[in-house]
Design an enzyme around this catalytic site. Structure first.
Site, PDB file in Angstrom:
ATOM      1  N   ILE A  63       1.343  76.776 -50.772  1.00 64.90           N
ATOM      2  CA  ILE A  63       2.431  76.504 -49.829  1.00 64.90           C
ATOM      3  C   ILE A  63       1.858  76.846 -48.457  1.00 64.90           C
ATOM      4  CG2 ILE A  63       3.423  78.827 -50.238  1.00 64.90           C
ATOM      5  CD1 ILE A  63       6.187  77.656 -49.567  1.00 64.90           C
ATOM      6  N   SER A  64       1.915  75.886 -47.540  1.00 58.80           N
ATOM      7  CA  SER A  64       1.247  76.063 -46.249  1.00 58.80           C
ATOM      8  C   SER A  64       1.843  77.223 -45.457  1.00 58.80           C
ATOM      9  CB  SER A  64       1.360  74.786 -45.405  1.00 58.80           C
ATOM     10  OG  SER A  64       0.566  73.768 -45.939  1.00 58.80           O
TER      11      SER A  64
END
Length: 213
Positions: A63-64
């Site tokens: 997840i960025s």
């Protein structure tokens, strides 16, 4: 997991941090304040969900970092009802930010495990993208083109020509380009054949994998 006042307070702090790092778009910041990032992570990461860091999710993806999500989203300049193509659904957090901005989101994920899990999660959370597709992001989604914006959330060694062709005139493609280290690149389609290109600093993403079959 629930979304509590404590989580809301942590999101407000995160948004303030993003302002300090240079994010200016008030709508993007409001989306960061609204979307419960901790629900998109494994519960073991819940206490860390509002740090400005990337975290691992299933299928060796991540997840960025919130700053990266906000930076890419700001570059898209999303307006309500814009048709946005997202390449790399991942955890669905970026999708949720776009939905909060009232975009019509078409999202493609090539990791089947992630695709199934995130699609179920969207249903549970009442997130309503226009399409959630298991497929090859390199090909885009010609049947729903052209798009007002295209966002790629994985590092591409080169810019897929299919994505360039599926952008409206005036549309914006935001893509990290490079192999080990990526340059965040913005393409604005000026005409059928002309694109303006801007390079906007170094980032690190998992690779965008092409289906060679």
């Amino acid at each position: 997991m629930k979304d509590t006042l404590k989580h809301q307070g942590m999101r407000n702090k995160l948004a303030d941090l993003l302002v300090a790092k240079g994010i200016k778009d008030v709508n993007v910041l409001e989306a960061v304040r609204a979307v419960p990032r901790h629900l998109f992570l494994d519960s073991s990461f819940e206490d860390h969900a509002y740090q400005d860091k990337a975290f691992p999710i299933d299928a060796d993806q991540t997840i960025s970092q919130p700053y990266t999500v906000a930076f890419q989203t700001e570059l898209l300049q999303v307006k309500p009802n814009d048709a946005i193509l997202e390449i790399g659904t991942g955890s669905g957090y970026q999708t949720a930010i776009l939905l909060h901005l009232k975009a019509k989101v078409y999202t493609i994920e090539r990791q089947q495990e992630l695709f199934k899990k995130t699609k179920l999660f969207f249903n549970k959370m009442n997130y309503r993208p226009k399409k959630v597709i298991f497929g090859d992001g390199y090909k885009g989604l010609p049947e729903n083109a052209p798009f007002d914006g295209i966002i790629v959330t994985a590092g591409a060694p080169e810019v897929p020509k299919a994505l360039m062709s599926q952008l409206k005139v005036g549309g914006r493609l935001v893509i990290p380009v490079g192999v080990d280290d990526q340059i965040m690149t913005l393409y604005i389609r000026k005409s059928e054949k002309e694109f303006e290109k801007r390079e906007l600093g170094h980032f690190r993403f998992v690779p965008l994998v092409e289906n060679k079959n």
